[in-house]
Design an enzyme around this catalytic site. Structure first.
Site, PDB file in Angstrom:
ATOM      1  N   GLY A   1       0.976  -1.192   0.049  1.00 14.66           N
ATOM      2  CA  GLY A   1      -0.026  -0.050   0.042  1.00 14.66           C
ATOM      3  C   GLY A   1       0.914   1.320  -0.090  1.00 14.66           C
ATOM      4  O   GLY A   1       1.964   1.336  -0.275  1.00 14.66           O
ATOM      5  N   ASN A   2       0.072   2.371   0.494  1.00 14.28           N
ATOM      6  CA  ASN A   2       1.081   3.828   0.268  1.00 14.28           C
ATOM      7  C   ASN A   2       0.443   4.512   1.549  1.00 14.28           C
ATOM      8  O   ASN A   2      -0.545   4.065   1.791  1.00 14.28           O
ATOM      9  CB  ASN A   2       0.638   4.390  -1.110  1.00 14.28           C
ATOM     10  CG  ASN A   2      -0.565   4.592  -1.362  1.00 14.28           C
ATOM     11  OD1 ASN A   2      -1.050   5.525  -0.727  1.00 14.28           O
ATOM     12  ND2 ASN A   2      -1.111   4.167  -2.383  1.00 14.28           N
ATOM     13  N   ARG A   3       1.108   5.738   1.659  1.00 15.05           N
ATOM     14  CA  ARG A   3       0.775   6.541   2.877  1.00 15.05           C
ATOM     15  C   ARG A   3      -0.446   7.386   2.458  1.00 15.05           C
ATOM     16  O   ARG A   3      -0.550   8.251   3.730  1.00 15.05           O
ATOM     17  CB  ARG A   3       2.098   7.168   3.073  1.00 15.05           C
ATOM     18  CG  ARG A   3       3.132   6.308   3.822  1.00 15.05           C
ATOM     19  CD  ARG A   3       4.215   7.354   4.059  1.00 15.05           C
ATOM     20  NE  ARG A   3       5.483   6.781   4.216  1.00 15.05           N
ATOM     21  CZ  ARG A   3       5.779   5.908   5.329  1.00 15.05           C
ATOM     22  NH1 ARG A   3       4.976   6.003   6.211  1.00 15.05           N
ATOM     23  NH2 ARG A   3       7.092   5.192   5.313  1.00 15.05           N
TER      24      ARG A   3
END
Ligand code: CTP
Length: 406
Positions: free
Chosen positions: A203-205
């Protein structure tokens, strides 16, 4: 403009008479909706005489006019002054025990709260949290003034001068045009997650704050908003239809389904470019032996697909047809270096009309309430939006979108 003046039960209720006068003298139509407690400080005859409208704290009067829904629906602005700790709490929790809280739930216009209370109540964690919730949802909560309170106390908690509250209300009324009324917009927000196994993902932030600000602002400007939210942990923006997704495939499906008849699509989501080639059905255990390398497969580029579909639809019609939707496509780009050059290339490659370029890294953009950006406009113009609340960047983007809508 139709203004609802909510008055809750604080000693400063008498100052709301002055605020009411400022509104009526400048040509606004004002409905006063006091709480039961407010009527202990200033009686209904005063409000009725000053506003020229009937006044009640209850949902049970004039029921045939359905006031608990109509007053909020018809309002261009709701201002609650003074707003007590109690009314802030009830508004934050969506309670509807009287006419004012019903009005707050049915209003889709901007809402301004002018709190007034003792310092201890203003600084109590419950009030702090309620104010944060209301602000997150797009309400304007004016910080109380510092000064003399009831009795011998002084400190933050005093109702700001009615003229100051009036100025804030005018700014809110002016600053939020309803120039997107009748428009359908789709906004994607958050960050997609690609499953490795049932418990792990890539995933990402992205927090979703910018996409939510865009959705909230568009709804406040009158648009019918579908917000496709990928893994966002924020309250739903008032007035937006929220579709929750997890993976890039789900996001693509939801965006394409929603944008069939949309005028504008804004791809603010941070979309995973790759996904694990295989998703394990069972959790990978460390007892399984040496870890396997995760092979990645490429995800579809949704923004580029939207641009390409529109390009070919226009080509089919043989002209630059304004009837082809979406009329305006907005992309986002997060770049760590050569920000403008990379952004220009991306704008052309993905076939969008506007590209909002953020510089990322070193605590910039992700998860913070503030942002700075350059908006690249197809055809050459570049608009700098200085560092400030993500709501300001959202407003700047919608200004540019509104200018391009025919
Ligand atoms: N985007 C998308 N689908 C993807 C990847 C990105 O729709 N698979 C959209 C994002 O929502 C954003 C824009 O494309 O609006 C820019 O995404 P970005 O990841 O910055 O661009 P990339 O095409 O991935 O380019 P690069 O990897 O070179 O930065």
């Amino acid at each position: 403009m139709k203004v609802v003046l909510g008055v809750s039960g604080g000693i400063a209720a008498y100052k709301a008479c002055e605020l009411l006068r400022l509104f009526t003298e400048s040509g606004h139509e004002v409905r006063v909706v006091p709480t039961r407690e407010a009527l202990k400080f200033v009686g209904a005859p005063t409000w009725a005489a000053l506003s020229g409208h009937p006044v009640s704290a209850e949902v049970w009067d004039d029921v045939h006019e359905v006031p608990h829904v109509r007053i909020g629906q018809r309002a261009d602005l709701v201002v609650v002054a003074p707003a007590t700790a109690d009314v802030l709490a009830r508004a934050a929790h969506g309670l509807a025990g009287d006419l004012l809280t019903n009005t707050l739930l049915t209003a889709r216009c901007p809402v301004v709260f002018a709190p007034a209370m003792h310092t201890e109540m203003w600084q109590h964690p419950a009030t702090v949290a309620n104010v944060a919730t209301l602000r997150e949802r797009g309400s304007v909560v004016i910080d109380p003034a510092v000064g003399r309170l009831t009795g011998a106390d002084t400190g933050p908690g005093r109702l700001p001068d009615p003229a100051e509250i009036f100025q804030v209300c005018l700014r809110v009324l002016r600053g939020r045009p309803r120039d997107l009324a009748g428009r359908r917009v789709v906004v994607s927000a958050g960050g997609t997650r690609e499953a490795i196994d049932p418990v792990r993902y890539i995933g990402n932030r992205s927090s979703g704050l910018q996409g939510y600000a865009l959705a909230r602002t568009a709804a406040a400007r009158g648009a019918e908003v579908t917000l496709v939210a990928a893994n966002v942990n924020l309250p739903d923006p008032a007035g937006a239809k929220v579709v929750r997704v997890e993976s890039t495939a789900e996001l693509r499906e939801a965006v394409l389904a929603a944008c069939g008849d949309a005028d504008v699509v804004v791809m603010a989501a941070a979309v995973a470019d790759f996904r694990p080639e295989t998703r394990h059905d069972a959790k990978i255990k460390k007892t399984d032996g040496e870890p396997e390398a995760i092979r990645l497969a490429k995800n579809p580029d949704i923004l580029a697909e939207l641009g390409e579909r529109r390009r070919s639809a226009r080509a089919d019609r043989g002209v630059e047809s304004p009837g082809v939707r979406p009329e305006v496509i907005v992309g986002f780009a997060a770049e760590t270096h050569d920000v403008i050059a990379n952004g220009q290339a991306k704008l052309a490659r993905k076939g969008c009309d506007l590209l909002v370029v953020n510089q990322v890294g070193e605590g910039l953009a992700f998860g913070t309430p503030d942002n700075a950006a350059t908006v690249l406009v197809a055809g050459g113009e570049a608009v700098e939006v200085p560092f400030g609340p993500k709501e300001d960047l959202a407003a700047a983007v919608w200004d540019l979108v509104a200018a391009r809508l025919s």
